[in-house]
Write an enzyme that holds these catalytic residues in place. Structure first.
Site, short mmCIF file in Angstrom:
data_model
loop_
_atom_site.label_atom_id
_atom_site.label_comp_id
_atom_site.label_asym_id
_atom_site.label_seq_id
_atom_site.Cartn_x
_atom_site.Cartn_y
_atom_site.Cartn_z
N SER A 241 115.05 -32.19 -4.77
CA SER A 241 113.40 -32.42 -4.30
C SER A 241 113.63 -34.02 -3.66
O SER A 241 114.64 -34.73 -3.83
CB SER A 241 112.65 -32.72 -5.57
OG SER A 241 112.78 -33.93 -6.42
N LYS A 242 112.46 -34.54 -3.07
CA LYS A 242 112.51 -35.78 -2.20
C LYS A 242 112.85 -36.79 -3.26
O LYS A 242 113.77 -37.66 -2.71
CB LYS A 242 111.09 -36.04 -1.93
CG LYS A 242 110.80 -37.05 -0.78
CD LYS A 242 110.91 -36.32 0.32
CE LYS A 242 111.98 -37.40 1.44
NZ LYS A 242 112.68 -37.04 2.40
N ARG A 243 113.01 -36.63 -4.34
CA ARG A 243 113.29 -38.11 -5.27
C ARG A 243 114.69 -38.12 -5.55
O ARG A 243 115.37 -39.05 -5.72
CB ARG A 243 112.71 -38.12 -6.80
CG ARG A 243 113.20 -37.13 -7.62
CD ARG A 243 112.29 -36.87 -8.93
NE ARG A 243 112.66 -35.35 -9.23
CZ ARG A 243 113.79 -35.16 -10.23
NH1 ARG A 243 114.41 -36.13 -10.52
NH2 ARG A 243 114.08 -34.02 -10.45
N GLY A 245 116.43 -38.09 -2.81
CA GLY A 245 116.96 -38.79 -1.43
C GLY A 245 116.55 -37.93 -0.38
O GLY A 245 115.64 -37.11 -0.35
#
Ligand code: GLU
Length: 466
Positions: A241-243, A245
């Site tokens: 997921s986005k977290r 990177g």
């Protein structure tokens, strides 16, 4: 059987090329290219809201940057909707599908009742075996006459034999009552018509494969080889997921990773060939096979990515690196190199490409080339240029004026000067770097002097000594 291998990448436009999609495309590309086969591209653009030209362009840009060229024209799934409907009617003709006149209310009621009974809430249409003479005059959906007992076996090259109980699958709709095809039908018809022999895609599509296989059977078409690859997870083992990177391929491009390094890294992400970590795309084409794909989700590892990218930059052809660097600057909206700078860059590439893991690192090392006089100096460089150092630099210029400008000659002059002043070469290198590059960390002083040339070197030393 030595029919030509045909693979495909079939992204739905989402606004960018996901890193996982990039890897799926890469696997398909490697598999086809390594076997003299074809790699096709189909955009699954039936969701008209998301399928903007920009969203498709973003996918093409990502593929182009990764160097994954496809054969023939890009195929639009949406544009093939009439052909999809034609196949739904062919299924009716073959008796492997039927017209279903059930309304939404009837279907909901069936499900509620089944749930209350505690049996599978899979809709069983009363029209499955109905006599056409009883058909009402109202819109109908075309449903596939799916087997209700037994199981569907997916012989998957990665997941092994996967069995799905037929009673858990309903008579899926292939053509809606508004005559639009369903996704499941469209994929099968397209893959069949495109002559796809191997479907390599994310394992989130494994259950779809069972439904799709039923459609192949219903049409009497050959089933492609299935290979459902595990998804990419973050370094912590959780779903990407986005977290974690960057998710989009384009973000990696803008971080300045070289495409060859990115291909190498993504190939290794979930696939292995012995202990080989660093390899070229030519080697990957030769080695890549479905057997080497692991069953566990691959974890993203940025350290490994950087390490491989550094190796690819170091091993890269100088002219090709310059070309890719220029493309990077354009993509990142950074000032282009002038012709003179490009020429110097090429001359200095052998030393610049050592230990640079990304293009921003490479361009940073090249600051002595991209800066012009008067060279701007950082704090450490100012400090290195104390009075003593300045006088040494001053004493150097007449000797440099008569130098032959070879590394050997320059070495004699510089080490001689250091000895004369009773200092080690390291002590002399700092003010030289400060004068030439405006900083105390830079490529070697000899490399810089040889690249920028005699006149420019002397001028920069004079500036610094003044
Ligand atoms: N369009 C699907 C996706 O983007 C892929 C379908 C397929 O590969 O069969 O996930």
């Amino acid at each position: 059987m030595n029919a030509q291998v045909v693979t495909r990448f079939a992204p739905s436009p989402t606004g960018y090329l996901h890193i996982g999609g990039g890897r799926t495309a890469l696997f398909n590309w490697l598999y086809a290219r390594g076997r003299g086969g074809k790699f096709l591209l189909r955009i699954e653009d039936t969701d008209r809201e998301r399928s903007t030209p920009e969203a498709t362009a973003a996918i093409l840009r990502g593929l182009e940057w990764l160097g994954l060229d496809w054969d023939g024209d890009v195929i639009s799934q949406f544009e093939r909707k009439d052909r999809h409907a034609e196949v739904a009617y062919a299924m009716l003709d073959r008796g492997t599908a039927y017209k279903c006149f059930s309304t939404k209310e009837e279907i909901d009621a069936f499900r509620a009742e089944a749930e209350a009974r505690g049996s599978y809430a899979v809709f069983q249409s009363p029209w499955r075996d109905a006599d056409p003479a009883t058909y009402p005059d109202r819109p109908f959906a075309v449903r596939m006459k799916a087997p209700r007992t037994g199981e569907t076996l997916i012989d998957d090259q990665v997941q092994g034999e996967v069995r799905i109980k037929n009673e858990t699958l309903d008579d899926m709709i292939v053509l809606r009552s508004d005559a639009t095809p369903t996704y499941m039908l469209a994929v099968v018809v397209d893959d069949h018509d495109m002559g796809v022999t191997h479907v390599i895609r994310g394992d989130d599509h494994l259950v779809n494969a069972a439904r799709q296989q039923m459609i192949y059977d219903a049409m009497g078409w050959a089933i492609p080889v299935w290979a459902h690859i595990p998804l990419i997870h973050g370094p912590d083992g959780k779903k990407l997921s986005k977290r974690h990177g960057a998710l989009g391929v384009e973000e990696y491009q803008l971080m300045g990773y070289p495409a060859a390094g990115m291909r190498n890294y993504l190939t290794r992400l979930g696939w292995a060939h012995g202990d080989n970590e660093f390899f070229t795309s030519e080697q990957a084409m030769e080695w890549f096979d479905l057997k080497g794909i692991g069953r566990a989700p691959a974890r993203l590892d940025f350290k490994k990515l950087e390490n491989l990218c550094g190796q690819h930059i170091a091993a890269g052809d100088n002219a090709a690196l310059l070309h890719e660097l220029q493309a990077f600057l354009r993509a990142a909206d950074q000032p282009a190199l002038t012709e003179a700078q490009s020429a110097l860059m090429l001359r200095g590439m052998d030393s610049l490409k050592e230990r640079a893991k990304t293009f921003p690192e490479l361009i940073d090392k090249a600051r002595y080339i991209t800066s012009s006089r008067p060279i701007e100096r950082d704090e450490a460089a100012e400090k290195a240029l104390d009075a003593v150092s300045r006088s040494i630099l001053k004493s150097l210029t007449p000797r440099l004026q008569t130098a032959s400008w070879t590394k050997d000659d320059l070495e004699v002059i510089l080490t001689g000067a250091a000895a004369e002043h009773g200092i080690g070469f390291g002590k002399l290198a700092a003010p030289l770097r400060a004068a030439l590059a405006g900083r105390t960390v830079s490529p070697s002083v000899y490399d810089m002097m040889l690249v920028i040339g005699q006149d420019e070197t002397i001028a920069r030393l004079e500036d610094a000594a003044a």
